[in-house]
Motif scaffolding. Structure first.
Motif, PDB file in Angstrom:
ATOM      1  N   GLY A   8       4.700  29.293   0.639  1.00 19.98           N
ATOM      2  CA  GLY A   8       5.091  30.535  -0.028  1.00 19.98           C
ATOM      3  C   GLY A   8       4.739  30.496  -1.492  1.00 19.98           C
ATOM      4  O   GLY A   8       4.446  29.462  -2.062  1.00 19.98           O
ATOM      5  N   ALA A  27      10.389  37.107  -6.633  1.00 19.66           N
ATOM      6  CA  ALA A  27       9.749  37.558  -5.400  1.00 19.66           C
ATOM      7  C   ALA A  27       9.181  36.348  -4.671  1.00 19.66           C
ATOM      8  O   ALA A  27       8.758  35.381  -5.297  1.00 19.66           O
ATOM      9  CB  ALA A  27       8.640  38.556  -5.703  1.00 19.66           C
ATOM     10  N   GLY A  28       9.172  36.424  -3.355  1.00 18.88           N
ATOM     11  CA  GLY A  28       8.614  35.349  -2.547  1.00 18.88           C
ATOM     12  C   GLY A  28       9.697  34.551  -1.860  1.00 18.88           C
ATOM     13  O   GLY A  28      10.784  35.048  -1.576  1.00 18.88           O
ATOM     14  N   ARG A  29       9.395  33.320  -1.609  1.00 16.08           N
ATOM     15  CA  ARG A  29      10.291  32.420  -0.881  1.00 16.08           C
ATOM     16  C   ARG A  29      11.215  31.726  -1.877  1.00 16.08           C
ATOM     17  O   ARG A  29      10.749  31.099  -2.817  1.00 16.08           O
ATOM     18  CB  ARG A  29       9.430  31.411  -0.138  1.00 16.08           C
ATOM     19  CG  ARG A  29      10.157  30.421   0.662  1.00 16.08           C
ATOM     20  CD  ARG A  29       9.151  29.424   1.276  1.00 16.08           C
ATOM     21  NE  ARG A  29       9.653  28.966   2.521  1.00 16.08           N
ATOM     22  CZ  ARG A  29       9.243  29.381   3.705  1.00 16.08           C
ATOM     23  NH1 ARG A  29       8.261  30.242   3.783  1.00 16.08           N
ATOM     24  NH2 ARG A  29       9.789  28.915   4.796  1.00 16.08           N
ATOM     25  N   ALA A  65      13.172  41.303  -4.005  1.00 17.47           N
ATOM     26  CA  ALA A  65      11.842  41.040  -3.446  1.00 17.47           C
ATOM     27  C   ALA A  65      11.702  39.640  -2.855  1.00 17.47           C
ATOM     28  O   ALA A  65      10.601  39.234  -2.494  1.00 17.47           O
ATOM     29  CB  ALA A  65      10.782  41.270  -4.517  1.00 17.47           C
ATOM     30  N   SER A  67      11.523  37.240  -0.036  1.00 14.69           N
ATOM     31  CA  SER A  67      11.181  37.455   1.371  1.00 14.69           C
ATOM     32  C   SER A  67      11.894  36.481   2.299  1.00 14.69           C
ATOM     33  O   SER A  67      12.091  36.779   3.468  1.00 14.69           O
ATOM     34  CB  SER A  67       9.671  37.325   1.571  1.00 14.69           C
ATOM     35  OG  SER A  67       9.239  36.043   1.147  1.00 14.69           O
ATOM     36  N   CYS A  68      12.289  35.332   1.778  1.00 17.25           N
ATOM     37  CA  CYS A  68      12.925  34.320   2.612  1.00 17.25           C
ATOM     38  C   CYS A  68      13.879  33.492   1.760  1.00 17.25           C
ATOM     39  O   CYS A  68      13.489  32.963   0.726  1.00 17.25           O
ATOM     40  CB  CYS A  68      11.857  33.417   3.223  1.00 17.25           C
ATOM     41  SG  CYS A  68      12.525  32.122   4.280  1.00 17.25           S
ATOM     42  N   ARG A  99      21.464  43.782   2.473  1.00 15.84           N
ATOM     43  CA  ARG A  99      21.080  42.759   3.453  1.00 15.84           C
ATOM     44  C   ARG A  99      21.914  41.490   3.397  1.00 15.84           C
ATOM     45  O   ARG A  99      21.511  40.465   3.938  1.00 15.84           O
ATOM     46  CB  ARG A  99      19.610  42.437   3.292  1.00 15.84           C
ATOM     47  CG  ARG A  99      19.245  41.895   1.928  1.00 15.84           C
ATOM     48  CD  ARG A  99      17.764  41.655   1.814  1.00 15.84           C
ATOM     49  NE  ARG A  99      17.465  41.161   0.486  1.00 15.84           N
ATOM     50  CZ  ARG A  99      16.392  40.486   0.199  1.00 15.84           C
ATOM     51  NH1 ARG A  99      15.514  40.226   1.116  1.00 15.84           N
ATOM     52  NH2 ARG A  99      16.190  40.081  -1.031  1.00 15.84           N
TER      53      ARG A  99
END
Length: 175
Positions: A8, A27-29, A65, A67-68, A99
């Motif tokens: 990632g 943003a990202g992992r 942002a 993602s994981c 979420r």
């Protein structure tokens, strides 16, 4: 700031939406390694504030942002809370509003240790309102009813980007 690790990519942007706040968009992992990169950036912002170069009263870490959420990512970030408190800076996390129930249990538990807002825009609106009312350190608690109201399109903010190729001290960023 961008840092590649694992499969990632971490992307971090610092914005100066109001004079007393810094918005750190992630943003990202978000794993332990990525969280340590964010911590270095938080430390750099706290050092700038402690040096008297800027009157920073709030840091908002926006994870919308992301993602994981890997195990331990938010747990590592919580180490920034007492450090920010010692510098008289309030640390907020935003972006998990819709979420939270999808996050792994450990991430939900770690998130419970932060002061949170469902979105960065709601956080900035509340902080700007507190500044306008001359209460920079005590913004109003977010109103749950406000989460269902469409927020206006955010105004363009001045952004500062940096690039980091690996571990090491984050460069002091001017904002």
């Amino acid at each position: 700031m961008r840092n590649m690790h694992g499969s990632g990519a971490l992307q971090v942007t610092i914005e100066v939406p109001i004079p007393v706040a810094r918005l750190i968009r992630v943003a990202g992992r978000l794993d332990r390694s990525a969280a340590r990169c964010v911590l270095r950036l938080v430390d750099a912002q706290l050092a700038v504030a402690a040096g008297g170069h800027r009157a920073v009263a709030h840091l908002v870490i926006d994870v919308e942002a992301v993602s994981c959420f890997e195990p331990g990512g938010l747990e590592v970030l919580r180490d920034a809370v007492p450090h920010a408190d010692r510098h008289g800076v309030t640390l907020w996390v935003s972006g998990c509003g819709g979420r939270v129930h999808l996050l792994p249990l450990r991430s939900r538990q770690a998130l419970g240790l932060f002061r949170t807002f469902p979105t960065a825009e709601l956080a900035l609106d509340a902080l700007a309102g507190a500044v306008a009312a001359d209460r920079p350190h005590r913004p109003p608690a977010p109103d749950p009813a406000a989460y269902r109201i469409a927020t206006p399109v955010p105004q363009p903010r001045r952004a500062v980007d940096a690039h980091v190729d690996g571990p090491g001290p984050a460069a002091a960023l001017s904002g």
